[in-house]
Motif scaffolding. Structure first.
Motif, mmCIF file in Angstrom:
data_model
loop_
_atom_site.group_PDB
_atom_site.id
_atom_site.type_symbol
_atom_site.label_atom_id
_atom_site.label_comp_id
_atom_site.label_asym_id
_atom_site.label_seq_id
_atom_site.Cartn_x
_atom_site.Cartn_y
_atom_site.Cartn_z
ATOM 1 N N VAL A 41 -84.285 -11.112 -43.222
ATOM 2 C CA VAL A 41 -83.906 -9.899 -42.501
ATOM 3 C C VAL A 41 -82.609 -10.201 -41.765
ATOM 4 C CG1 VAL A 41 -84.570 -8.217 -40.750
ATOM 5 C CG2 VAL A 41 -86.327 -9.225 -42.237
ATOM 6 N N ASP A 45 -79.206 -5.568 -41.588
ATOM 7 C CA ASP A 45 -80.356 -4.732 -41.949
ATOM 8 C C ASP A 45 -80.894 -3.977 -40.737
ATOM 9 O OD1 ASP A 45 -80.433 -5.549 -44.681
ATOM 10 O OD2 ASP A 45 -81.459 -7.394 -44.096
ATOM 11 N N GLY A 72 -82.346 -5.181 -48.256
ATOM 12 C CA GLY A 72 -82.521 -6.623 -48.407
ATOM 13 C C GLY A 72 -81.522 -7.261 -49.347
ATOM 14 N N PHE A 134 -86.339 -6.338 -50.413
ATOM 15 C CA PHE A 134 -87.537 -6.012 -49.649
ATOM 16 C C PHE A 134 -88.544 -5.376 -50.604
ATOM 17 C CE2 PHE A 134 -85.353 -5.428 -45.213
ATOM 18 C CZ PHE A 134 -84.962 -6.753 -45.249
ATOM 19 N N PHE A 337 -93.378 -5.059 -42.439
ATOM 20 C CA PHE A 337 -91.929 -5.111 -42.238
ATOM 21 C C PHE A 337 -91.505 -4.567 -40.886
ATOM 22 C CE2 PHE A 337 -92.387 -0.792 -43.769
ATOM 23 C CZ PHE A 337 -91.383 -0.080 -43.122
ATOM 24 N N PHE A 341 -89.000 -6.430 -38.342
ATOM 25 C CA PHE A 341 -87.798 -5.876 -37.733
ATOM 26 C C PHE A 341 -87.814 -6.078 -36.224
ATOM 27 C CE2 PHE A 341 -86.464 -2.477 -41.090
ATOM 28 C CZ PHE A 341 -86.435 -3.460 -42.066
#
Length: 356
Positions: A41, A45, A72, A134, A337, A341
């Protein structure tokens, strides 16, 4: 053969990323299909997810993103399928890393050899025509740059190949010599990559600056000679004065993503010094341009992507010459995900990777 559908994070707009079941991409003439092992990551992103104008347009910038797309670009994986007409040397099952840009081969930049400045500038993970990592699988077009990596290389090292290649390029741009006093602003993954790359050039002093103490400690373990919190304290200007007889640092590399670091660097750098700008900012930066010209006659370099740096990144990580210990802090399942993040933005993480 891969399954017909796969899990993937699909971006529809700012703050609108969803875990979905989508079709496994079909491979065309000369293309490869990778089964993704991990995907880092990137700070980019996160800035894209949060609506940065460089990605979605605004303030005079056209939109770069073309949703829906799978994000990604820092992925590694194994070759799961080879398209018809493939002429490369890779085989099914090979473990590989893939450069983030897929050049068109037709624009003026590509024809001049500057493929990383390709005018369409198609980077994995921002447009539906070039979906990223991703996901469980990713299609690799025939113009992509694909590099074999050792099967034995631990995943927390292999996942750093792309960001370390970017760090190498930024250091290349700085043209560091053994007499230089070098400042690298920011000790996230990219700043740390620059620290370990620059340390191999043995500058007179290599100063990492970051407000987070544990990042400063890690920078020292990766090769920095000094590590300081320069945002709120006055020790850094005093140190540079002491090291340079009040002249200023020779090189300042901005890898923090904070606009305040630009003016700080312009003030710290000596006349005739070299300033390298790497970061993508969330907003515009206002600076006194007279410092660059009349006051100091600085050389300003931009640094974009990682041209011809993947082989050096791979060999340096494999040999241990590029230090990696402690940089990957979290490996998160793809389905989680959103948590990844959040972690990527938090001070308790450095590099977060997603595992499909």
């Amino acid at each position: 053969m891969p399954m017909k559908t796969m899990n993937a994070v699909v971006a529809y707009g700012k703050h609108d990323y969803r875990l979905e079941q989508v079709k496994v991409p079909a491979v065309g003439q000369g293309e490869l299909l990778l089964k993704v092992e991990a995907c880092g990551v990137c700070a980019g992103d996160i800035k894209c997810f949060e609506g940065g104008f460089r990605f979605w347009g605004g303030q005079g910038n056209p939109p770069y993103c073309e949703p829906p797309f799978i994000p990604g670009h820092e992925f590694i994986g194994h070759i799961a399928e080879i398209g018809p007409g493939y002429t490369g040397e890779l085989s099914l099952g090979d473990r590989v890393a893939v450069e983030q840009i897929v050049p068109c081969g037709e624009c003026a930049y590509c024809k001049s050899g500057q493929y990383w400045l390709c005018a369409p500038h198609d980077v994995f993970g921002f447009k539906g025509k070039l979906n990223g990592g991703f996901a469980e699988y990713v299609r690799v077009p025939k113009n992509a740059f694909v590099y074999p990596i050792p099967a034995s290389l631990p995943i927390d090292k292999a996942a750093l190949i792309e960001p370390y290649a970017c760090g190498i390029h930024a250091v290349d741009r700085a043209e560091i010599s053994a007499d230089d006093v070098v400042v690298i602003a920011g000790a996230g993954t990219l700043g740390l990559a620059m620290v370990t790359a620059a340390s191999r050039l043995h500058p007179r002093a290599l100063i990492s600056i970051d407000p987070v103490e544990r990042l400063r400690k890690l920078a020292l373990s990766l090769g920095a000679t000094h590590a300081m919190d320069a945002w709120t304290k006055e020790e850094l200007p005093a140190l540079i004065r002491d090291l340079t007889s009040d002249v200023g640092c020779d090189v300042y590399i901005e890898a923090s993503g904070h606009t305040a670091a630009i003016s700080q660097g312009l003030n710290l750098i000596r006349k005739g010094g070299r300033f390298v700008e790497f970061s993508v900012f969330a907003g515009p930066a206002n600076i006194d341009w007279s410092i660059i010209g009349d006051a100091k006659e600085l050389t300003i370099y931009g640094s974009s992507l990682s041209p011809r740096c993947f082989p050096r990144s791979i060999s340096g990580i494999v040999s241990g010459e590029l230090k990696t210990n402690g940089v990957v802090t979290h490996a998160i399942p793809l389905a989680d995900f959103q948590n990844a993040f959040s972690l990527a933005k938090a001070h308790e993480s450095i590099k977060v990777i997603l595992i499909p």
